[in-house]
Scaffold this active site. Structure first.
Site, PDB file in Angstrom:
ATOM      1  N   HIS A  79       8.170  -4.607   4.195  1.00  0.00           N
ATOM      2  CA  HIS A  79       7.480  -4.298   5.468  1.00  0.00           C
ATOM      3  C   HIS A  79       6.581  -5.467   5.899  1.00  0.00           C
ATOM      4  O   HIS A  79       6.182  -6.297   5.080  1.00  0.00           O
ATOM      5  CB  HIS A  79       6.633  -3.024   5.289  1.00  0.00           C
ATOM      6  CG  HIS A  79       5.617  -3.158   4.199  1.00  0.00           C
ATOM      7  ND1 HIS A  79       4.417  -3.800   4.381  1.00  0.00           N
ATOM      8  CD2 HIS A  79       5.644  -2.780   2.892  1.00  0.00           C
ATOM      9  CE1 HIS A  79       3.741  -3.783   3.244  1.00  0.00           C
ATOM     10  NE2 HIS A  79       4.462  -3.179   2.322  1.00  0.00           N
ATOM     11  N   GLY A  80       6.228  -5.493   7.186  1.00  0.00           N
ATOM     12  CA  GLY A  80       5.256  -6.463   7.688  1.00  0.00           C
ATOM     13  C   GLY A  80       3.854  -6.165   7.140  1.00  0.00           C
ATOM     14  O   GLY A  80       3.640  -5.153   6.457  1.00  0.00           O
ATOM     15  N   THR A  92      -2.345  -0.529  -2.463  1.00  0.00           N
ATOM     16  CA  THR A  92      -1.818   0.401  -1.457  1.00  0.00           C
ATOM     17  C   THR A  92      -0.945   1.500  -2.057  1.00  0.00           C
ATOM     18  O   THR A  92      -1.265   2.677  -1.950  1.00  0.00           O
ATOM     19  CB  THR A  92      -1.020  -0.365  -0.387  1.00  0.00           C
ATOM     20  OG1 THR A  92      -1.690  -1.570  -0.094  1.00  0.00           O
ATOM     21  CG2 THR A  92      -0.865   0.453   0.868  1.00  0.00           C
ATOM     22  N   GLY A  93       0.200   1.123  -2.645  1.00  0.00           N
ATOM     23  CA  GLY A  93       1.071   2.105  -3.282  1.00  0.00           C
ATOM     24  C   GLY A  93       1.526   3.208  -2.343  1.00  0.00           C
ATOM     25  O   GLY A  93       2.148   2.957  -1.325  1.00  0.00           O
ATOM     26  N   ARG A 100       4.416   2.182   7.026  1.00  0.00           N
ATOM     27  CA  ARG A 100       4.591   0.734   7.206  1.00  0.00           C
ATOM     28  C   ARG A 100       6.056   0.290   7.145  1.00  0.00           C
ATOM     29  O   ARG A 100       6.454  -0.639   7.848  1.00  0.00           O
ATOM     30  CB  ARG A 100       3.720  -0.040   6.204  1.00  0.00           C
ATOM     31  CG  ARG A 100       3.954   0.263   4.732  1.00  0.00           C
ATOM     32  CD  ARG A 100       2.780  -0.279   3.910  1.00  0.00           C
ATOM     33  NE  ARG A 100       2.900  -0.154   2.466  1.00  0.00           N
ATOM     34  CZ  ARG A 100       2.561   0.920   1.756  1.00  0.00           C
ATOM     35  NH1 ARG A 100       2.107   2.005   2.377  1.00  0.00           N
ATOM     36  NH2 ARG A 100       2.654   0.919   0.441  1.00  0.00           N
ATOM     37  N   LYS A 112      -8.640  -5.712  -4.256  1.00  0.00           N
ATOM     38  CA  LYS A 112      -8.074  -6.386  -5.440  1.00  0.00           C
ATOM     39  C   LYS A 112      -9.076  -7.372  -6.056  1.00  0.00           C
ATOM     40  O   LYS A 112      -9.115  -7.532  -7.284  1.00  0.00           O
ATOM     41  CB  LYS A 112      -6.751  -7.062  -5.066  1.00  0.00           C
ATOM     42  CG  LYS A 112      -5.656  -6.026  -4.782  1.00  0.00           C
ATOM     43  CD  LYS A 112      -4.353  -6.579  -4.256  1.00  0.00           C
ATOM     44  CE  LYS A 112      -3.421  -5.410  -3.896  1.00  0.00           C
ATOM     45  NZ  LYS A 112      -2.242  -5.756  -3.153  1.00  0.00           N
ATOM     46  N   ARG A 140       1.724  -7.282 -12.133  1.00  0.00           N
ATOM     47  CA  ARG A 140       2.970  -8.015 -12.258  1.00  0.00           C
ATOM     48  C   ARG A 140       3.777  -7.750 -13.526  1.00  0.00           C
ATOM     49  O   ARG A 140       4.934  -8.133 -13.605  1.00  0.00           O
ATOM     50  CB  ARG A 140       2.705  -9.532 -12.121  1.00  0.00           C
ATOM     51  CG  ARG A 140       2.274  -9.923 -10.716  1.00  0.00           C
ATOM     52  CD  ARG A 140       3.391  -9.682  -9.708  1.00  0.00           C
ATOM     53  NE  ARG A 140       2.952  -9.831  -8.321  1.00  0.00           N
ATOM     54  CZ  ARG A 140       2.596  -8.823  -7.527  1.00  0.00           C
ATOM     55  NH1 ARG A 140       2.603  -7.560  -7.973  1.00  0.00           N
ATOM     56  NH2 ARG A 140       2.242  -9.044  -6.290  1.00  0.00           N
ATOM     57  N   GLY A 185       6.793  -4.314  -1.772  1.00  0.00           N
ATOM     58  CA  GLY A 185       6.827  -5.479  -2.667  1.00  0.00           C
ATOM     59  C   GLY A 185       7.355  -5.153  -4.060  1.00  0.00           C
ATOM     60  O   GLY A 185       8.278  -5.807  -4.560  1.00  0.00           O
ATOM     61  N   ASN A 186       6.802  -4.117  -4.701  1.00  0.00           N
ATOM     62  CA  ASN A 186       7.209  -3.842  -6.087  1.00  0.00           C
ATOM     63  C   ASN A 186       8.578  -3.173  -6.175  1.00  0.00           C
ATOM     64  O   ASN A 186       9.314  -3.404  -7.135  1.00  0.00           O
ATOM     65  CB  ASN A 186       6.131  -3.027  -6.797  1.00  0.00           C
ATOM     66  CG  ASN A 186       4.943  -3.908  -7.116  1.00  0.00           C
ATOM     67  OD1 ASN A 186       5.064  -4.862  -7.895  1.00  0.00           O
ATOM     68  ND2 ASN A 186       3.803  -3.642  -6.490  1.00  0.00           N
TER      69      ASN A 186
HETATM   70  O1  LIG Z   1      -0.988  -2.763  -3.143  1.00  0.00           O
HETATM   71  C1  LIG Z   1       0.241  -2.644  -3.215  1.00  0.00           C
HETATM   72  O2  LIG Z   1       0.840  -1.563  -3.092  1.00  0.00           O
HETATM   73  C2  LIG Z   1       1.074  -3.872  -3.536  1.00  0.00           C
HETATM   74  C3  LIG Z   1       1.629  -4.550  -2.320  1.00  0.00           C
HETATM   75  O3  LIG Z   1       0.782  -4.619  -1.263  1.00  0.00           O
HETATM   76  O4  LIG Z   1       0.243  -4.758  -4.217  1.00  0.00           O
HETATM   77  P1  LIG Z   1       0.735  -5.870  -5.239  1.00  0.00           P
HETATM   78  O5  LIG Z   1       0.741  -7.137  -4.477  1.00  0.00           O
HETATM   79  O6  LIG Z   1      -0.281  -5.853  -6.321  1.00  0.00           O
HETATM   80  O7  LIG Z   1       2.069  -5.515  -5.773  1.00  0.00           O
END
Ligand SMILES: O=C(O)[C@@H](CO)OP(=O)(O)O
Length: 227
Positions: free
Chosen positions: A8-9, A20-21, A59, A97, A114, A177-178
Site C-alpha cells: 500500500h501507499g 500499524t499491523g 490502506r 517506533k 525483521r 510490508g511484512n
Molecule cells: O507497522 C507496521 O505494521 C509495519 C509496516 O508499516 O512496520 P515494519 O516496518 O516494522 O514492518
C-alpha cells in the site's frame, strides 16, 4: 502468467512512524499519489490483470482501487481477506517506533520487526471481535511473528492464488510490508537470515514471471527509473 505484488501507499501511521499491523490507518495524500503512480507504472508497462487480492484494511483497499482506477480496470474482481492483513504487531500497535527503541532497545525492536520468529508483546484483541465477527476469537492474532503471519497466509495462497496462477491468470496482490516479505520468502525460497534483510517500499510494483511449475523465472521491481 505474471504475478505482481504491491505494498500500500504511505498510511497515516507510516507518516507518524507508528507500529500499524491490524490498526486500520488510511492513506495520507502522499500515499494516494503513490498508489496512482503505481497504477501509471502498470499502465505504461501495458500490464494485463485478471484478478486482484488484498486485505481487509483500509490502506490496501484504497491503494487497490486507486491503482485500478488509474489503469481503467475498476471492473476487475477484487478479493478481500483477513489472511492478507498486515502482520499483527500485538501491544506495539500504535506505539512510535523511535519511542519503542528507547523503551526496549534497538536490538529488541529490530528482532521484533525483521526476524522470522520473534513474537511481539501480545495485545488484548477483544475490540477486533466486532470488526471480524466471522472469525472465531481464538483465530484473531494477539501479536504475530513473521513465521505465524506466513502460516495464516498459506491456506489462501495455496487454495486461491496458486490455482489462479496455474490456470495462467495474471494476478495482482496489494498487501502489507511484512505480508510481502513472507511472499518474497516463499517465492524466492529465502532463509530466515535472508528474509531479515528484505525491505518492501510503499507502492512499488514487484513483478514475478514463473516457469510452468511456478518456480520464479524472473523478478523485477518497477520504479520510474527502471524503464
Ligand atoms: O507497522 C507496521 O505494521 C509495519 C509496516 O508499516 O512496520 P515494519 O516496518 O516494522 O514492518
Amino acid at each position: 502468467m505474471s504475478f505482481i505484488l504491491i505494498r500500500h501507499g504511505q498510511s497515516v501511521s507510516n507518516q507518524k512512524n507508528l507500529f500499524t499491523g491490524w490498526y486500520d490507518a488510511p492513506l495520507t495524500s502522499l500515499g494516494k499519489e503513490q498508489a496512482i503512480e503505481a497504477g501509471k507504472i502498470l499502465k505504461e508497462h501495458h500490464v494485463h490483470l485478471d484478478t486482484v487480492h488484498t486485505s481487509l484494511l483500509t490502506r490496501t483497499i484504497q491503494t487497490t482501487y486507486l491503482i485500478l482506477e488509474t489503469i481503467d480496470k475498476l471492473y476487475l474482481p477484487v478479493h478481500k481477506t483477513w489472511r492478507l492483513n498486515g502482520r499483527h504487531y500485538g501491544a506495539l500497535e500504535g506505539m512510535n517506533k523511535d519511542q519503542a527503541r528507547k523503551i526496549y532497545g534497538e536490538d529488541q525492536v529490530k528482532q521484533w520487526r525483521r526476524s522470522y520468529r520473534a513474537v511481539p508483546p501480545l495485545a488484548d484483541t477483544h475490540s477486533l471481535c466486532q470488526r471480524y465477527p466471522f472469525l472465531p476469537p481464538e483465530v484473531i492474532p494477539r501479536g504475530e511473528s513473521l513465521e505465524q503471519t506466513r502460516r495464516r497466509m498459506e491456506p489462501y495462497i495455496e487454495e486461491v492464488i496458486q490455482p489462479e496462477l496455474l490456470q495462467g491468470r495474471d494476478v495482482l496482490v496489494v498487501a502489507h510490508g511484512n505480508v510481502l516479505r513472507a511472499f518474497t520468502m516463499i517465492l524466492e525460497n529465502l532463509s530466515e537470515e535472508e528474509v531479515f534483510k528484505v525491505e518492501i517500499q510503499n507502492a512499488q510494483p514487484i513483478v514475478y514471471d514463473f516457469h510452468s511449475d511456478l518456480s520464479v523465472a524472473k523478478k523485477i521491481i518497477w520504479t520510474r527509473s527502471s524503464y
